[in-house]
Design an enzyme around this catalytic site. Sequence first.
Site, PDB file in Angstrom:
ATOM      1  N   SER A   1       0.809  -1.221   0.000  1.00  0.00           N
ATOM      2  CA  SER A   1       0.000   0.000   0.000  1.00  0.00           C
ATOM      3  C   SER A   1       0.844   1.275   0.000  1.00  0.00           C
ATOM      4  CB  SER A   1      -0.933   0.003   1.217  1.00  0.00           C
ATOM      5  OG  SER A   1      -1.806  -1.092   1.189  1.00  0.00           O
TER       6      SER A   1
ATOM      7  N   LYS B   1       1.525 -16.983   0.834  1.00  0.00           N
ATOM      8  CA  LYS B   1       2.841 -16.328   0.829  1.00  0.00           C
ATOM      9  C   LYS B   1       3.122 -15.603   2.143  1.00  0.00           C
ATOM     10  CE  LYS B   1       0.971 -12.143   0.323  1.00  0.00           C
ATOM     11  NZ  LYS B   1       1.149 -10.962   1.188  1.00  0.00           N
TER      12      LYS B   1
ATOM     13  N   ASP C   1       3.658 -11.772  -5.569  1.00  0.00           N
ATOM     14  CA  ASP C   1       3.327 -11.331  -4.215  1.00  0.00           C
ATOM     15  C   ASP C   1       4.347 -11.851  -3.211  1.00  0.00           C
ATOM     16  OD1 ASP C   1       1.917 -10.065  -2.258  1.00  0.00           O
ATOM     17  OD2 ASP C   1       0.102 -11.254  -2.445  1.00  0.00           O
TER      18      ASP C   1
ATOM     19  N   ARG D   1       3.939  -6.449   6.788  1.00  0.00           N
ATOM     20  CA  ARG D   1       3.729  -6.710   8.214  1.00  0.00           C
ATOM     21  C   ARG D   1       4.142  -8.134   8.587  1.00  0.00           C
ATOM     22  NH1 ARG D   1      -0.718  -3.311   6.925  1.00  0.00           N
ATOM     23  NH2 ARG D   1      -2.005  -5.086   6.327  1.00  0.00           N
ATOM     24  N   ASN D   2       3.930  -9.090   7.687  1.00  0.00           N
ATOM     25  CA  ASN D   2       4.324 -10.467   7.977  1.00  0.00           C
ATOM     26  C   ASN D   2       5.842 -10.596   8.049  1.00  0.00           C
ATOM     27  OD1 ASN D   2       1.622 -11.991   7.855  1.00  0.00           O
ATOM     28  ND2 ASN D   2       1.593 -10.756   6.003  1.00  0.00           N
TER      29      ASN D   2
ATOM     30  N   GLU E   1      -1.774 -11.063   8.647  1.00  0.00           N
ATOM     31  CA  GLU E   1      -2.667 -12.198   8.428  1.00  0.00           C
ATOM     32  C   GLU E   1      -1.939 -13.534   8.489  1.00  0.00           C
ATOM     33  OE1 GLU E   1      -5.758 -12.121   8.460  1.00  0.00           O
ATOM     34  OE2 GLU E   1      -6.553 -10.266   7.595  1.00  0.00           O
TER      35      GLU E   1
END
Length: 326
Positions: free
Chosen positions: A133, A184, A237, A248-249, A274
Amino acid sequence: MNNRLIPEPQTPNSEPQTIAILGAGAWGTTLATLASHQGHMVRLWSRQGSSSLQSVLCGAEMVVSAVSMKGVRMVVEQVRSLQITPNAILISATKGLDPDSGSETELPCLPSQIWQTALPNHPVVVLSGPNLSAEIQKGLPAATVVASENETAAEQVQQAFSSTSFRVYTNTDVLGVELGGILKNVIAIAVGACDGLQLGTNAKAALVTRGLAEIIRIGTDWGAKPDTFYGLSGLGDLLATCNSALSRNYQVGYSLAQGKQLSEVLASLQGTAEGVNTTQVLVRLAAQQQIALPISHQVNQLLQGNITPHAALEALMLRDRKPENC
């Protein structure tokens, strides 16, 4: 909405649509900006906002779900109880596995499946790809995939969101496109830990490559087309998520390798990682179906606090020798 970094609006390449975007996090806000700059009337909804869900949905020809996985079922139930435009296209932009579904004989529900089951008379389109983003908000070029069994609906979404800085492709393998974006995230946690331990480029390349092999193994076993995982929603991705601290992952894995506790890491994140919940659901299901996912298994052990990053590395390196294509 802060648009200071967004390029000037472009000439629309499709008829203006009324688009409702559910979820005002980073991704929902970014999609709202992309759509508005294509000349569409965009309404953004969040649970904390002042606009009612009904008012946001009223007259919407496209409804984009950009809420976190844990919020999907609640939002779906709310939407189902309200009046929406007949034949409105539902677009799922959530990447996660439903933790409240699945068994030894059934796969967990994917976000698009929850939408389709609740609103069977509406076409559902999955949007997924290497889409950080923060980069898109700066106007940097990006590409994504929209997948649906309804090719006309996918093409309409493609037209609505395509621009000179955001290229949209279509695909008919809904399961593969959706799973690529979901699975992923697990590998991104592993790669973040690899970088956090400063293990080098060779180790990272091996981890990404073998991680992709795991994604393809489980994805094809569940019924997706293997070629899909070499596309934007799979390999694309994966590369973006594993090579950027914006992910974030990735941040979760990196921080764990730096000695931080998972609760501390999650509390500091702006948004949802997530992959944390996905890992638990994925590993449980793979064990039931006897599918070997060694990297995902070690990520789960790490997230559960049962193993250190160094011990997880050692466990992977000391596995039985085998041919590469197994």
